[in-house]
Design an enzyme around this catalytic site. Structure first.
Site, PDB file in Angstrom:
ATOM      1  N   ASN A   1       0.820  -1.216   0.000  1.00  0.00           N
ATOM      2  CA  ASN A   1       0.000   0.000   0.000  1.00  0.00           C
ATOM      3  C   ASN A   1       0.853   1.266   0.000  1.00  0.00           C
ATOM      4  O   ASN A   1       2.053   1.237   0.265  1.00  0.00           O
ATOM      5  CB  ASN A   1      -0.971  -0.004   1.184  1.00  0.00           C
ATOM      6  CG  ASN A   1      -0.242   0.008   2.524  1.00  0.00           C
ATOM      7  OD1 ASN A   1       0.466   0.947   2.859  1.00  0.00           O
ATOM      8  ND2 ASN A   1      -0.417  -1.063   3.304  1.00  0.00           N
TER       9      ASN A   1
ATOM     10  N   GLY B   1       4.595   2.389   1.267  1.00  0.00           N
ATOM     11  CA  GLY B   1       5.429   2.822   0.149  1.00  0.00           C
ATOM     12  C   GLY B   1       6.192   4.093   0.460  1.00  0.00           C
ATOM     13  O   GLY B   1       7.367   4.247   0.097  1.00  0.00           O
TER      14      GLY B   1
ATOM     15  N   GLU C   1       5.211  -1.122  -6.250  1.00  0.00           N
ATOM     16  CA  GLU C   1       4.017  -1.674  -6.886  1.00  0.00           C
ATOM     17  C   GLU C   1       2.878  -1.526  -5.887  1.00  0.00           C
ATOM     18  O   GLU C   1       2.768  -2.307  -4.947  1.00  0.00           O
ATOM     19  CB  GLU C   1       4.232  -3.140  -7.277  1.00  0.00           C
ATOM     20  CG  GLU C   1       5.282  -3.356  -8.349  1.00  0.00           C
ATOM     21  CD  GLU C   1       4.893  -2.758  -9.696  1.00  0.00           C
ATOM     22  OE1 GLU C   1       3.691  -2.435  -9.888  1.00  0.00           O
ATOM     23  OE2 GLU C   1       5.768  -2.607 -10.555  1.00  0.00           O
TER      24      GLU C   1
ATOM     25  N   CYS D   1      -4.311  -6.512  -6.731  1.00  0.00           N
ATOM     26  CA  CYS D   1      -4.035  -5.073  -6.853  1.00  0.00           C
ATOM     27  C   CYS D   1      -4.597  -4.461  -8.127  1.00  0.00           C
ATOM     28  O   CYS D   1      -4.866  -3.263  -8.179  1.00  0.00           O
ATOM     29  CB  CYS D   1      -2.526  -4.807  -6.755  1.00  0.00           C
ATOM     30  SG  CYS D   1      -1.559  -5.590  -8.059  1.00  0.00           S
TER      31      CYS D   1
END
Length: 502
Positions: free
Chosen positions: A195, A199, A216, A250
């Site tokens: 998330n 990040g 990512e 995702c």
């Protein structure tokens, strides 16, 4: 299930080992890299059933989905790298140009030590796929699998070192505190899947040592149903992408936007598809996964409770004892103050937002954060291209979902709040590679050196001005002046006066 977390001393020792291995140069030869990937293929083949069972224990995911989206993807990436490594690692030889006569080359060199921080939703895929690309590029790797998928994390920690030297690639267990310690080690690249909040922490840690990062992340990836869309096809494909792994993907379609013209027809197609694939009671289906843990179950349940009961047009049931949530359809005409539309759902709840016409789609979406994926269903190319031009995303798929992320010659990654950097196939290799510009020139002095070195005479200024900037007007005269200046430079000894400066 509890895991044995790595102590600070163990983390430091393992990080030092993989650093020393990288510095030794042992990972540079392509044969070594290929041997490591072959060992990984053997690991996947021999531990396939153990890994699939571990995923089932973590989240009740059907074995088929694990074979397709976790194990199969990872094995195919290994095979792709083995087949294409010679091409990907080959030195490139661009034209050096006449000014810098010599042998120009771009060497493909590894970055160094890579930390891969895996995610829980596809715990095998997100741990091993980046590692494969990093190993193929000649790096050494530390894998930190998600502690939220403990059964998979244990298999990786207990079995992987039997196939790959842990001084080349090691697995370290840990939670947030241990992950922070790992990021404090001497690293060259950090690859994180998860998330945006974490990040930002990863970027901050990487900034301290100027390590590069790949993030990512995710976001609310919309699926747009245009008036001319094939509703049967769209319903089937969106159901597959949304409800596979119970929506914990995702790039799953987070919500659907459809016009009044076909929204209700599309909802009926979705209902039919859900019943056909998962039965009247999906909880009894052996093809439907569960939510990863109680915390996420409660998060999704809270989202479901925030929706008016009349908006739930299919599903809506749940079972806290097994972390089960129905494949649920939610019809919305107004998204204002709807909690469901604030953040990525990451679960089996599918809002269908009904808008009056196609013209209302872009205003609804354009001010949202850039999603990891955009899905458009329709046939009119001009309309599709117009939406692609106005609605940015990490990747996009037309008349399908998810599949753009499986193409080895296409980058997978986000932009903005959905991530940075890309991988898969060629792009994974490149993500972990430093392209080192190298120029070999002859030892013998060249005319170029005589031009660029002091003293800077009037002839040199004339020559550079004409050749680099051009002189408007008479082309023949400019050419003559350039040749004259060049001749004067080549035939005049260096012991001359400098050009006068006005």
């Amino acid at each position: 299930m509890s895991l044995q977390y790595a102590s600070p001393d163990v983390i430091a020792a393992r990080a030092k080992e993989v650093r020393q291995t990288y510095l030794s140069g042992v990972t540079r030869p392509l044969k070594f890299r290929k041997d490591v990937l072959k060992d990984l293929v053997q690991f996947l083949d021999e531990q396939k059933d153990a890994l699939a069972q571990a995923v089932y224990s973590d989240m009740h995911r059907p074995k088929f989905e694990t074979l397709l989206c976790d194990l199969g993807v990872v094995k195919q990436e290994c095979k792709y790298m083995l087949k294409n490594m010679d091409r990907l690692a080959a030195t490139e030889y661009p034209d050096a140009g006449w000014f810098s006569k010599g042998n120009a080359m771009i060497r493909k060199e590894p970055k160094g030590v890579v930390l891969v921080i895996g995610s829980w939703n596809y715990s095998i895929h997100t741990s091993l796929l980046p590692a494969i690309a990093a190993l193929a590029a000649g790096n050494t790797v530390i894998i930190k699998p998600s502690e939220m998928a403990p059964h998979v994390a244990r298999v990786l920690a207990e079995k992987l070192h039997q196939y790959v030297d842990p001084k080349v690639m090691c697995v370290l267990q840990g939670g947030p505190e241990e992950t922070i310690l790992m990021m404090d080690q001497d690293l060259d690249h950090i690859f994180y899947t998860g998330n945006g909040a974490v990040g930002r922490t990863v970027m901050t840690a990487a900034a301290k040592q100027l390590a590069t990062v790949t993030l990512e992340l995710g976001g609310k990836s919309p699926a747009i149903i245009l008036p001319d869309a094939d509703l049967d096809s769209a319903a089937g494909r969106i159901c597959w992408g949304k409800f596979m792994n119970a929506g914990q993907t995702c790039i799953a379609p987070d919500f659907v936007v459809a016009t009044e013209l076909n929204a209700d027809k599309f909802i009926e197609k979705l209902k039919e598809t859900i019943v056909r694939r998962y039965g009247v009671d999906p909880q009894k289906s052996d093809s439907f996964a569960r939510i990863i843990n109680r915390r996420h179950f409660e998060r999704i349940s809270e989202l479901l409770r925030s929706v008016p009961a009349k908006s739930i047009v299919h599903g809506g049931n749940s079972d806290p004892d097994t972390n089960y949530v129905d494949p649920t359809l939610i019809r919305l005409e107004d998204t204002k103050d709807i909690k469901l539309m604030e953040n990525e759902i990451f679960g089996p709840l599918l809002p269908i937002i009904v808008v009056p016409n196609v013209e209302a789609i872009v205003p609804l979406l354009k001010n949202r954060d850039i999603p990891l994926a955009l899905y458009i269903f329709g046939e009119k190319k001009s309309q599709i291209n117009d939406l692609l031009d106005q609605l940015p995303s990490g990747g996009a798929c037309i008349n399908n979902v998810l599949l753009h992320a499986s193409h080895p010659r296409m980058p997978f990654g986000g932009q903005g709040k959905s991530g940075m950097g890309a991988y898969h196939g060629d792009f994974g290799f490149n993500e972990f590679t430093h392209r080192r510009s190298t120029l070999y020139t002859p030892s013998k002095a060249s005319s170029f050196e005589k031009i660029i070195t002091a003293p800077y005479t009037a002839a040199k200024i004339t020559f550079v001005s004409i050749t680099l900037f051009g002189v408007p007007g008479n082309g023949f005269k400019s050419f003559y002046n350039a040749i004259s200046a060049f001749w004067k430079i080549m035939t005049t000894k260096d012991a001359v006066g400098h050009a006068k400066i006005d």
